[in-house]
Design a protein around this motif. Structure first.
Motif, PDB file in Angstrom:
ATOM      1  N   LEU A  79       0.829  -1.202   0.000  1.00  0.00           N
ATOM      2  CA  LEU A  79       0.000   0.000   0.000  1.00  0.00           C
ATOM      3  C   LEU A  79       0.867   1.257   0.000  1.00  0.00           C
ATOM      4  O   LEU A  79       0.594   2.219  -0.731  1.00  0.00           O
ATOM      5  CB  LEU A  79      -0.923   0.010   1.217  1.00  0.00           C
ATOM      6  CG  LEU A  79      -2.029  -1.032   1.254  1.00  0.00           C
ATOM      7  CD1 LEU A  79      -2.773  -0.980   2.592  1.00  0.00           C
ATOM      8  CD2 LEU A  79      -3.013  -0.819   0.108  1.00  0.00           C
ATOM      9  N   GLN A 103      -2.398   5.973   4.334  1.00  0.00           N
ATOM     10  CA  GLN A 103      -2.259   4.519   4.263  1.00  0.00           C
ATOM     11  C   GLN A 103      -3.277   3.827   5.174  1.00  0.00           C
ATOM     12  O   GLN A 103      -3.708   2.716   4.907  1.00  0.00           O
ATOM     13  CB  GLN A 103      -0.840   4.107   4.666  1.00  0.00           C
ATOM     14  CG  GLN A 103       0.258   4.739   3.805  1.00  0.00           C
ATOM     15  CD  GLN A 103       0.780   6.051   4.373  1.00  0.00           C
ATOM     16  OE1 GLN A 103       0.307   6.527   5.397  1.00  0.00           O
ATOM     17  NE2 GLN A 103       1.762   6.662   3.704  1.00  0.00           N
ATOM     18  N   GLN A 106      -6.577   3.241   3.241  1.00  0.00           N
ATOM     19  CA  GLN A 106      -6.510   2.058   2.382  1.00  0.00           C
ATOM     20  C   GLN A 106      -6.545   0.774   3.205  1.00  0.00           C
ATOM     21  O   GLN A 106      -7.163  -0.221   2.823  1.00  0.00           O
ATOM     22  CB  GLN A 106      -5.236   2.093   1.536  1.00  0.00           C
ATOM     23  CG  GLN A 106      -5.121   3.287   0.612  1.00  0.00           C
ATOM     24  CD  GLN A 106      -6.157   3.273  -0.477  1.00  0.00           C
ATOM     25  OE1 GLN A 106      -6.452   2.235  -1.031  1.00  0.00           O
ATOM     26  NE2 GLN A 106      -6.718   4.439  -0.784  1.00  0.00           N
ATOM     27  N   ASP A 110      -9.140  -2.333   2.852  1.00  0.00           N
ATOM     28  CA  ASP A 110      -8.539  -3.622   2.503  1.00  0.00           C
ATOM     29  C   ASP A 110      -8.993  -4.703   3.474  1.00  0.00           C
ATOM     30  O   ASP A 110      -9.375  -5.803   3.064  1.00  0.00           O
ATOM     31  CB  ASP A 110      -7.012  -3.504   2.512  1.00  0.00           C
ATOM     32  CG  ASP A 110      -6.334  -4.829   2.178  1.00  0.00           C
ATOM     33  OD1 ASP A 110      -6.609  -5.383   1.100  1.00  0.00           O
ATOM     34  OD2 ASP A 110      -5.541  -5.313   3.009  1.00  0.00           O
ATOM     35  N   PHE A 152      -4.225  -3.512  -4.740  1.00  0.00           N
ATOM     36  CA  PHE A 152      -4.149  -2.072  -4.508  1.00  0.00           C
ATOM     37  C   PHE A 152      -5.050  -1.318  -5.489  1.00  0.00           C
ATOM     38  O   PHE A 152      -5.799  -0.409  -5.108  1.00  0.00           O
ATOM     39  CB  PHE A 152      -2.695  -1.596  -4.646  1.00  0.00           C
ATOM     40  CG  PHE A 152      -2.526  -0.107  -4.643  1.00  0.00           C
ATOM     41  CD1 PHE A 152      -2.719   0.629  -3.484  1.00  0.00           C
ATOM     42  CD2 PHE A 152      -2.187   0.571  -5.809  1.00  0.00           C
ATOM     43  CE1 PHE A 152      -2.566   2.010  -3.487  1.00  0.00           C
ATOM     44  CE2 PHE A 152      -2.030   1.942  -5.820  1.00  0.00           C
ATOM     45  CZ  PHE A 152      -2.218   2.662  -4.652  1.00  0.00           C
ATOM     46  N   LEU A 155      -8.701  -1.401  -4.546  1.00  0.00           N
ATOM     47  CA  LEU A 155      -9.070  -0.474  -3.482  1.00  0.00           C
ATOM     48  C   LEU A 155      -9.209   0.956  -3.995  1.00  0.00           C
ATOM     49  O   LEU A 155     -10.166   1.661  -3.655  1.00  0.00           O
ATOM     50  CB  LEU A 155      -8.035  -0.523  -2.355  1.00  0.00           C
ATOM     51  CG  LEU A 155      -7.896  -1.852  -1.612  1.00  0.00           C
ATOM     52  CD1 LEU A 155      -6.729  -1.791  -0.647  1.00  0.00           C
ATOM     53  CD2 LEU A 155      -9.185  -2.196  -0.877  1.00  0.00           C
ATOM     54  N   VAL A 156      -8.257   1.390  -4.811  1.00  0.00           N
ATOM     55  CA  VAL A 156      -8.294   2.763  -5.311  1.00  0.00           C
ATOM     56  C   VAL A 156      -9.488   2.973  -6.228  1.00  0.00           C
ATOM     57  O   VAL A 156     -10.182   3.997  -6.150  1.00  0.00           O
ATOM     58  CB  VAL A 156      -6.984   3.119  -6.031  1.00  0.00           C
ATOM     59  CG1 VAL A 156      -7.062   4.507  -6.658  1.00  0.00           C
ATOM     60  CG2 VAL A 156      -5.809   3.049  -5.057  1.00  0.00           C
ATOM     61  N   VAL A 161      -8.723   7.686  -2.836  1.00  0.00           N
ATOM     62  CA  VAL A 161      -7.636   7.940  -1.895  1.00  0.00           C
ATOM     63  C   VAL A 161      -7.919   9.253  -1.179  1.00  0.00           C
ATOM     64  O   VAL A 161      -8.698  10.081  -1.657  1.00  0.00           O
ATOM     65  CB  VAL A 161      -6.257   8.019  -2.605  1.00  0.00           C
ATOM     66  CG1 VAL A 161      -5.903   6.711  -3.288  1.00  0.00           C
ATOM     67  CG2 VAL A 161      -6.225   9.169  -3.601  1.00  0.00           C
TER      68      VAL A 161
END
Length: 453
Positions: A79, A103, A106, A110, A152, A155-156, A161
């Motif tokens: 991440l 972070q 995220q 996650d 990753f 997630l984005v 973000v």
């Protein structure tokens, strides 16, 4: 399973041990080695001074990415590396001073998504025995910190973000072991309940209803550990010309769309896995490797090592850093930041051999990808790289202000994955990438997650 046939002596005898001891004491060099290693440690004894002198922190190609970040006592390297590539793009595009993306934000999503992903895999395998290899593999680590590039991206693309100031680090985002242990216990208990209910006649549809209720409880627990993820926020900053900017009412998704110029769909994972079961110029995926149900599968294109180097250098020379995965603990030193296959002469210090090919190390569990970092530079001589500049996420006290230097020989031995823009791929690479991926077993070495702390 058949009983193995044993012939000859299988146990260790006292007479054998006496012979081994006599052989050891017959050589004065053995005592010298023993004294040196027991007093100073093997790494101190085996360090090659010439290798240290050779690995300079100067590079002909360099990208200014700002200060390093620090994942602390967590396994979120993947991440951190991913967000470091995005923050560079945002800072460059908006003429901003370096800053950090959250972070912890995220990490929250996650873990929430991994909980759902794990429980769906439990529902997939209800007809398997509890002691089957697949069920035991699923139960082994359902909620670890580690991940992969495509995870990753998932997630984005779903959650966007946010700047770190919007969702700051918490105690357990930076020190995740206890949180992970407790949340893993909850997931294993839920898995046990589902399998017991199924044996008693509960339908999968009813179990999915039960899962929805559980996810509400799991969300609450994550909020206790990490805080609540923001839905909207304001973003204020001064650019490098000291001009103040304020942007209000942003969502994490609109922030990414507005401030990041990068399209993550343009990036692909390139691996180097020289084992006999994985021909080059083929694509691969790994069964049950993921985090977001319904998200992108993890997909790799396997190529020879020279192609990996060519693509990494091309992206660096285009002014863009490179996310990569490697086995960071092998032949490297976190204090000096040197990653060099010849840094430690263990063979000479111990009068033995550890020689294995890269394929053998993968096949026999000696090496897998353990850590993700970012290439931010390279030293090129006559068109070839002899060392690479690495941005780590272990804080500024590791290496040189947090940066490491990697020899090209270390790249050959312990580099497994890079992520590059498809524009750098050749026509042959693009043609190979278009193939239907070959599915690998969940426990395949290429199913390893970057999670080194």
């Amino acid at each position: 399973m058949a009983t193995p046939i044993r012939t000859g002596n299988t146990a260790i005898s006292i007479a054998q041990i006496q012979r081994y001891a006599a052989d050891f004491h017959s050589s004065p060099a053995n005592r010298v080695r023993m004294n040196a290693v027991t007093k100073s440690g093997i790494q101190s004894v085996a360090t090659d001074r010439d290798a240290v002198a050779r690995m300079q922190y100067t590079f002909s190609e360099e990208i200014d990415t700002g200060p390093v970040t620090n994942q602390k006592q967590s396994g979120r390297c993947w991440l951190f590396a991913g967000l470091n590539t995005i923050r560079q793009d945002i800072a460059t595009g908006k003429h901003m001073a370096p800053f950090e993306l959250s972070q912890s934000y995220q990490m929250f999503w996650d873990k929430f998504e991994k909980a759902n992903y794990f429980l769906e895999r439990i529902l997939d395998t209800l007809d398997e025995d509890t002691d089957s290899r697949i069920v035991q593999w699923l139960l082994q680590a359902p909620l670890q910190d580690g991940g992969q590039w495509d995870m990753f991206v998932n997630l984005v693309e779903k959650y966007g973000v946010v700047p770190q100031c919007v969702m700051a680090e918490s105690y357990h985002s930076s020190k995740s072991a206890v949180m992970n242990r407790l949340l893993t216990s909850k997931l294993r208990k839920e898995a046990s309940d589902y399998r017991a209910c199924y044996r008693q006649g509960t339908s999968v549809a009813d179990l999915r209803d039960k899962k929805q209720l559980f996810l509400g409880e799991f969300y609450r627990l994550l909020c206790y550990f990490l805080g609540t993820p923001p839905t909207t926020f304001d973003f204020e900053y001064r650019d490098k010309d000291n001009v103040f900017h304020r942007d209000t009412g942003l969502t994490p998704q609109t922030f990414f769309e507005k401030y990041a110029r990068v399209d993550l769909k343009d990036y692909v994972s390139i691996i180097h896995a020289p084992t006999s079961d994985k021909p080059y110029d083929r694509t691969y995926t790994v069964k049950y490797l993921g985090n977001v149900e319904g998200g992108n599968d993890v997909v790799y294109l396997n190529v020879d090592i020279d192609t990996v180097k060519r693509l990494a250098l091309a992206q660096l020379q285009d002014g863009e850093s490179v996310w990569f995965g490697c086995d960071v603990g092998k032949r490297s030193d976190s204090e000096s930041g040197i990653m060099d296959a010849r840094l430690f002469d263990y063979e000479g210090a111990l009068d033995t051999s550890f020689a294995m090919t890269k394929a053998e190390r993968l096949d026999y569990g000696e090496s897998v990808m353990t850590h993700a970092m970012v290439f931010t530079g390279a030293n090129v001589i006559d068109g070839k790289v002899n060392r690479w500049k690495v941005q780590n996420s272990w804080g500024k006290d590791a290496g040189k202000d947090g940066f490491f230097v990697m020899s090209d020989a270390w790249f050959d031995d312990y580099m497994y994955q890079i992520v590059v823009n498809k524009k750098h791929l050749s026509e042959a690479n693009l043609s190979a990438l278009a193939q239907t991926p070959i599915e690998l077993s969940p426990w395949d070495p290429m199913g390893s997650l970057a999670m080194m702390r």
